[in-house]
Scaffold this active site. Structure first.
Site, PDB file in Angstrom:
ATOM      1  N   ILE A   1      -6.223   2.241  -8.291  1.00 45.82           N
ATOM      2  CA  ILE A   1      -6.218   3.659  -8.640  1.00 45.82           C
ATOM      3  C   ILE A   1      -6.813   4.473  -7.491  1.00 45.82           C
ATOM      4  O   ILE A   1      -7.945   4.231  -7.098  1.00 45.82           O
ATOM      5  CB  ILE A   1      -7.075   3.919  -9.910  1.00 45.82           C
TER       6      ILE A   1
ATOM      7  N   GLY B   1     -10.868 -18.002 -13.887  1.00 45.61           N
ATOM      8  CA  GLY B   1     -11.339 -17.578 -12.562  1.00 45.61           C
ATOM      9  C   GLY B   1     -11.637 -16.094 -12.478  1.00 45.61           C
ATOM     10  O   GLY B   1     -11.690 -15.523 -11.387  1.00 45.61           O
TER      11      GLY B   1
ATOM     12  N   LYS C   1     -18.118  -2.857  -2.825  1.00 48.36           N
ATOM     13  CA  LYS C   1     -18.932  -1.919  -3.623  1.00 48.36           C
ATOM     14  C   LYS C   1     -20.411  -2.247  -3.561  1.00 48.36           C
ATOM     15  O   LYS C   1     -21.251  -1.367  -3.566  1.00 48.36           O
ATOM     16  CB  LYS C   1     -18.474  -1.899  -5.076  1.00 48.36           C
TER      17      LYS C   1
ATOM     18  N   LYS D   1     -19.872   0.586  -8.799  1.00 55.87           N
ATOM     19  CA  LYS D   1     -18.731   1.510  -8.674  1.00 55.87           C
ATOM     20  C   LYS D   1     -19.119   2.900  -9.160  1.00 55.87           C
ATOM     21  O   LYS D   1     -18.798   3.913  -8.533  1.00 55.87           O
ATOM     22  CB  LYS D   1     -17.543   0.972  -9.476  1.00 55.87           C
TER      23      LYS D   1
ATOM     24  N   VAL E   1     -13.524   0.829  -5.614  1.00 58.11           N
ATOM     25  CA  VAL E   1     -13.670   1.420  -6.954  1.00 58.11           C
ATOM     26  C   VAL E   1     -12.330   1.420  -7.685  1.00 58.11           C
ATOM     27  O   VAL E   1     -11.353   1.995  -7.208  1.00 58.11           O
ATOM     28  CB  VAL E   1     -14.186   2.876  -6.869  1.00 58.11           C
TER      29      VAL E   1
ATOM     30  N   GLY F   1      -9.925  -0.661  -8.252  1.00 59.93           N
ATOM     31  CA  GLY F   1      -8.754  -1.352  -7.703  1.00 59.93           C
ATOM     32  C   GLY F   1      -7.706  -0.431  -7.124  1.00 59.93           C
ATOM     33  O   GLY F   1      -7.961   0.309  -6.183  1.00 59.93           O
TER      34      GLY F   1
ATOM     35  N   THR G   1      -7.988 -13.441  -1.574  1.00 59.45           N
ATOM     36  CA  THR G   1      -6.771 -12.898  -2.161  1.00 59.45           C
ATOM     37  C   THR G   1      -6.404 -11.546  -1.545  1.00 59.45           C
ATOM     38  O   THR G   1      -5.259 -11.324  -1.149  1.00 59.45           O
ATOM     39  CB  THR G   1      -6.989 -12.664  -3.665  1.00 59.45           C
ATOM     40  N   VAL G   2      -7.387 -10.649  -1.474  1.00 59.81           N
ATOM     41  CA  VAL G   2      -7.086  -9.300  -1.007  1.00 59.81           C
ATOM     42  C   VAL G   2      -6.732  -9.293   0.481  1.00 59.81           C
ATOM     43  O   VAL G   2      -5.765  -8.658   0.902  1.00 59.81           O
ATOM     44  CB  VAL G   2      -8.285  -8.352  -1.275  1.00 59.81           C
TER      45      VAL G   2
END
Lengths: 428, 428
Positions: A138, A189, A107, A207, A134, A136, A14-15
């Site tokens: 932010i 999921g 991580k 994290k 860490v 997402g 996804t990323v």
């Protein structure tokens, strides 16, 4: 005109797909913001044929991520494979050894090998960056290592595992048992292949260990994180906490004390109306306290394609601009080994236990607490039909060590069934 | 070992003294984090003899900030004089013309001259940085220009004037009138020499115009900010809002729309339990929305010695590390002139007005609203003893243009005394 920055992307989940989309669709915006082009040269993943909603046609394909990381035409390896060892680590090392920069969301790899990899990067004049690892979307790594770098950081706290927060939120809002909420999260999921990474607090602990390194200038010490998962939190705990105006969150805290570095990741009670108490579902929050700035609170999505890709791109853009900083906010060689300290900051605790229903049972528990120097704020024994009496106790402030001593003593009384659930109350 | 970074500090008020303390007391921490020394070479202020709680003995003194900015042994001018023109601007220009970097907390100067100064910096290869000018200790400029630079920013909102927030909070918590709360803030030294800068929303408007420049890649357009102060907010408004579950905050919003850039700074109703609704006193909050990251919320102290000095030091540390970026997140020459657009995002509005107490008065107001296409959600006329009837109306969603049309029509009816108070309801 500076030459374009050339990326090799390893891992197209996804990323990875999200990063490909941003680089392709926002070329003009990125070139305005960095003063140069950013382009993808080659990609690597396990399955070449999977539909990822984005064309890979323009890029070279490499079956082997190490081969990708070693290409002469790749400036930056974007490592999105995951896993603490194996191909992710091999590709990262291959890139760093050749002086190529690495941007990673991994991580687990950094929690276990952060110091060695940061040293490898430094030796080879390469940058190793991990904003996406860490919390997402932010930008908390940047806030700590750059924006707040004029502060001595006194404490960092965070709710940083969206899956645990989802499970706890659903138990509360839907009246689900832990197992029902777990199964729901699984069906959606949300859980890692090994669910213990999530519900055992390991992912969040990874994290936290990265944040404490950059906050306190110490080498990553994941093994020293006091870890407790959410598996023992019951719907009863959620309800009792709610009755007292609290919610239960998997909360991480790290502090530098005179005795050493405290790092703790455990389910806690936080006031329902506090910023932490109002976090729902997959939202993350990090609270940073510094001697100059006071308290800074950062909130945002902790996972998902867009937020995580946003964090990856923040690092890529920094590198494109020539901001290549140290991995953990200062030279790897200057990071001190952490001296772990058991957390000793006093707090009130929530205790739930099952007592054998016979005369004097409650008195024995109260005595065990009193002998450990712990005074009781509230104590309730509930109506029950079986011969097991559910008992809830809220203590006045005490240390975890005193509490553990009391719990040990309770075990010797023969009236407490199993081990009590003990949750710290954080008044943040 | 890189040579130390040499600072000249112009302006030694609270923030200047705070910066001096950090540089002196945290030399080791700063050198670990930047890999080099940071030292103060010379300082300048109006009054040499004032006690600032910190020794100035080790530094050269310059009466003239322009002379300070021009010294060969100063690498970075830290401009903390304030004021949009005068010595602050003269010193900043002198430094930039000589290719020296400038770190400033001066929102007024940048709101009025940001584009010219950014171009001057660029022409001379100098950096001009301003983290401390917006939202005190919150590293929001860095978050927008760096951490979230992979996003198209869709909206930025913020509560960024601690004095206004203090006054509004005190009206609510203490039941004070606007004037009483204003006087209290004045007595505590919270107000600018010209209080209109605070309560007129000008200071917060300056900050908003800087955020919209870095969010949307446009030239600073402070003159285009729709500005409304808090002077007309009464204790009645605070109470009525509370009855409906809202608080009143001076809230800034900027959005890029197809029609152009909307920038608005005005008192608004926000849900009491929202993150913005729970802000107290001097705390600031900025909400950033991006196409990838979703919503990011940042909260922290908006003013004061420590928080503002922390932000100044964030910029100084970046420069010490060689991160010298563009002032507004991309080359000044590539910033587009803003096309201002009147805000047209529909919202519900809170209206309070005084009606002449005679038959048909309320009907005339309702007709004025209906003729402008505005439907009414709630309408209440309160008990009154005088011949003036206080009326409160909450509309369904409408545009500000339609509302202004209705308010104009009301003026023609002869039954509305003065101009109604109209506050937007933001459901964030």
């Amino acid at each position: 005109m500076t030459s374009p920055l050339r990326l090799g992307i390893a891992g197209l989940g996804t990323v990875g797909a999200g990063v490909v989309k941003i680089v392709r669709q926002k070329a003009e915006l990125l070139s305005h913001r960095t003063g140069r082009g950013i382009e993808i040269v080659a990609v690597s993943a396990r399955n070449r044929d999977k539909d990822r909603g984005v064309s890979l046609q323009p890029f070279d394909w490499e079956d082997d991520p190490v081969a990708l990381a070693s290409r002469d035409d790749v400036d930056v390896l974007v490592e999105l494979i995951g896993g603490s060892d194996g191909p992710a680590k091999a590709a990262t090392e291959a890139a760093l050894k050749r002086g190529k920069d690495v941007v990673t969301a991994n991580k687990a790899m950094l929690a276990h090998h952060g110091q060695a990899l940061a040293e490898l990067a430094e030796t080879n004049g390469a940058a190793l960056r991990f904003e996406a690892a860490v919390a997402g979307g932010i930008p908390v790594v940047k806030a700590l290592t750059e924006g707040l770098a004029g502060n001595e950081i006194t404490r960092v706290m965070g709710v940083m595992n969206g899956t645990c927060n989802y499970i706890l939120t659903r138990m509360e809002s839907g009246g689900l048992t832990y197992q029902e909420a777990f199964d729901e999260a699984d069906g959606l999921g949300f859980l890692e292949a090994d669910p213990e990474l999530d519900v055992g607090g390991i992912d969040a602990g990874h994290k936290l260990s990265l944040l404490s390194s950059i906050a306190f200038g110490t080498q990553v010490a994941f093994d020293a994180v006091e870890l407790e998962g959410i598996g023992r939190v019951s719907i009863d705990d959620i309800r009792q906490a709610a009755d007292m105006g609290f919610k239960i969150k998997l909360l991480g805290t790290c502090r530098m004390t005179g005795r050493g570095l405290e790092q703790r990741m455990a389910p806690c009670l936080v006031p329902e109306r506090s910023a932490l108490g109002q976090l729902d579902g997959g939202t993350n929050m990090v609270v940073i306290e510094g001697d100059q700035v006071g308290q800074i609170v950062l909130r945002g999505a902790g996972a998902g394609e867009g937020p995580t890709a946003s964090a990856v791109m923040g690092d890529v853009i920094d590198i494109a601009r020539g901001y290549r900083g140290s991995t953990f906010g200062q030279a790897a060689s200057s990071l001190k080994p952490a001296t772990p300290a058991k957390s000793a900051t006093p707090a009130s605790y929530y205790l739930r236990m099952s007592l054998t229903d016979k005369p004097g049972a409650l008195a024995k528990v109260a005595t065990a607490l009193g002998d450990a120097g712990i005074s009781i704020n509230r104590m309730r024994q509930y109506d029950h039909t079986s011969d097991t009496a559910p008992v809830l106790i809220v203590t006045h402030k005490t240390t975890r060590a005193a509490l553990d001593q009391a719990i040990d003593a309770m075990a010797g009384t023969g009236v407490v069934q199993g081990t009590p659930v003990a949750l710290r109350i954080e008044r943040v």
